[in-house]
Design an enzyme around this catalytic site. Structure first.
Site, short mmCIF file in Angstrom:
data_model
loop_
_atom_site.label_atom_id
_atom_site.label_comp_id
_atom_site.label_asym_id
_atom_site.label_seq_id
_atom_site.Cartn_x
_atom_site.Cartn_y
_atom_site.Cartn_z
N ASP A 192 60.20 -62.92 -11.43
CA ASP A 192 61.03 -62.90 -12.65
C ASP A 192 62.20 -61.96 -12.39
OD1 ASP A 192 62.04 -62.15 -15.33
OD2 ASP A 192 60.36 -63.33 -16.03
N ILE A 193 63.40 -62.42 -12.69
CA ILE A 193 64.62 -61.68 -12.38
C ILE A 193 64.78 -60.43 -13.27
CG2 ILE A 193 66.25 -62.86 -13.94
CD1 ILE A 193 66.89 -62.22 -10.24
N GLU A 210 62.40 -68.56 -24.05
CA GLU A 210 63.75 -68.50 -23.50
C GLU A 210 64.09 -69.71 -22.63
OE1 GLU A 210 64.47 -64.58 -21.66
OE2 GLU A 210 65.77 -65.62 -20.24
N HIS A 239 55.96 -72.24 -18.00
CA HIS A 239 55.71 -71.25 -16.95
C HIS A 239 54.69 -70.22 -17.41
CE1 HIS A 239 59.17 -69.98 -19.36
NE2 HIS A 239 58.78 -68.74 -19.18
N HIS A 272 53.58 -66.22 -16.83
CA HIS A 272 53.97 -64.91 -16.31
C HIS A 272 52.73 -64.23 -15.73
CE1 HIS A 272 57.91 -64.54 -18.56
NE2 HIS A 272 57.30 -65.41 -19.36
P1 AMP Z 1 60.25 -67.03 -21.61
O1 AMP Z 1 60.81 -68.44 -21.61
O2 AMP Z 1 60.33 -66.39 -22.97
O3 AMP Z 1 58.87 -66.95 -21.01
O4 AMP Z 1 61.22 -66.14 -20.69
C1 AMP Z 1 61.78 -66.66 -19.52
C2 AMP Z 1 61.63 -65.70 -18.39
O5 AMP Z 1 62.34 -66.22 -17.28
C3 AMP Z 1 62.19 -64.30 -18.67
O6 AMP Z 1 61.21 -63.33 -18.36
C4 AMP Z 1 63.40 -64.21 -17.73
O7 AMP Z 1 63.61 -62.91 -17.22
C5 AMP Z 1 63.05 -65.21 -16.63
N1 AMP Z 1 64.21 -65.81 -15.98
C6 AMP Z 1 65.27 -66.38 -16.58
N2 AMP Z 1 66.15 -66.82 -15.67
C7 AMP Z 1 65.63 -66.51 -14.45
C8 AMP Z 1 66.07 -66.68 -13.10
N3 AMP Z 1 67.23 -67.27 -12.81
N4 AMP Z 1 65.27 -66.23 -12.10
C9 AMP Z 1 64.10 -65.62 -12.38
N5 AMP Z 1 63.63 -65.43 -13.63
C10 AMP Z 1 64.38 -65.86 -14.65
#
Ligand code: AMP
Length: 129
Positions: A28-29, A87, A92, A94
């Site tokens: 995760d970025i 988001e 996915h 975590h």
């Molecule tokens: P959520 O959809 O609420 O589970 O959050 C999406 C997750 O994806 C967040 O923790 C972001 O930090 C992560 N994220 C978003 N864009 C990227 C990316 N380009 N590379 C890695 N992680 C990402």
């Protein structure tokens, strides 16, 4: 195409951890803790509970292998599992190495993680796979 599909396709860079024919894992970025990893199905589906029983089960089995590598690479008590999906509309999981409950606080992310450290973490996890 979701941002995660673009990562899987190699159009957007990531700190890759693992992949097989159906699933992909990368850091995760904006990690809540060092080693925070995302597990994503290559097939696009927004809501995790819209996956078939079989795909959801296979995704969790893939996550289990990655979690074992995280646990060996990052000092922690356990690897925690969370699903948010608020988001990015691409299902996915975590995975977050935990020493205590506060390590899974999504309101308190590591600010501006250095690419060098992220690379080092990804390499350490990958080496344990
Ligand atoms: P959520 O959809 O609420 O589970 O959050 C999406 C997750 O994806 C967040 O923790 C972001 O930090 C992560 N994220 C978003 N864009 C990227 C990316 N380009 N590379 C890695 N992680 C990402």
């Amino acid at each position: 195409m979701t941002i995660f599909s673009r990562i899987i396709a190699g159009e957007i860079p990531c700190y890759k951890i693992a992949e097989d024919d159906r699933f992909f894992a990368f850091l995760d970025i904006n990690p809540v803790n060092w080693g925070h990893t995302l597990i994503v199905p290559k097939r696009e589906e927004d809501y995790i509970f819209d996956l078939s029983d079989e795909e959801l089960g296979a995704m969790m089995v893939f996550a289990k292998k990655v979690a074992a590598a995280i646990k060996e690479a990052i000092p922690c008590r356990k690897v925690g599992v969370t699903v948010l999906g608020l988001e990015v509309p691409h299902a996915h999981i975590h995975l977050v190495p935990l020493k205590n409950e506060g390590d899974m606080n999504f309101s308190n992310k590591i600010s501006d993680p250095s690419p060098e450290k992220m690379k080092q973490i990804a390499a350490a996890i990958t080496a344990k796979l």
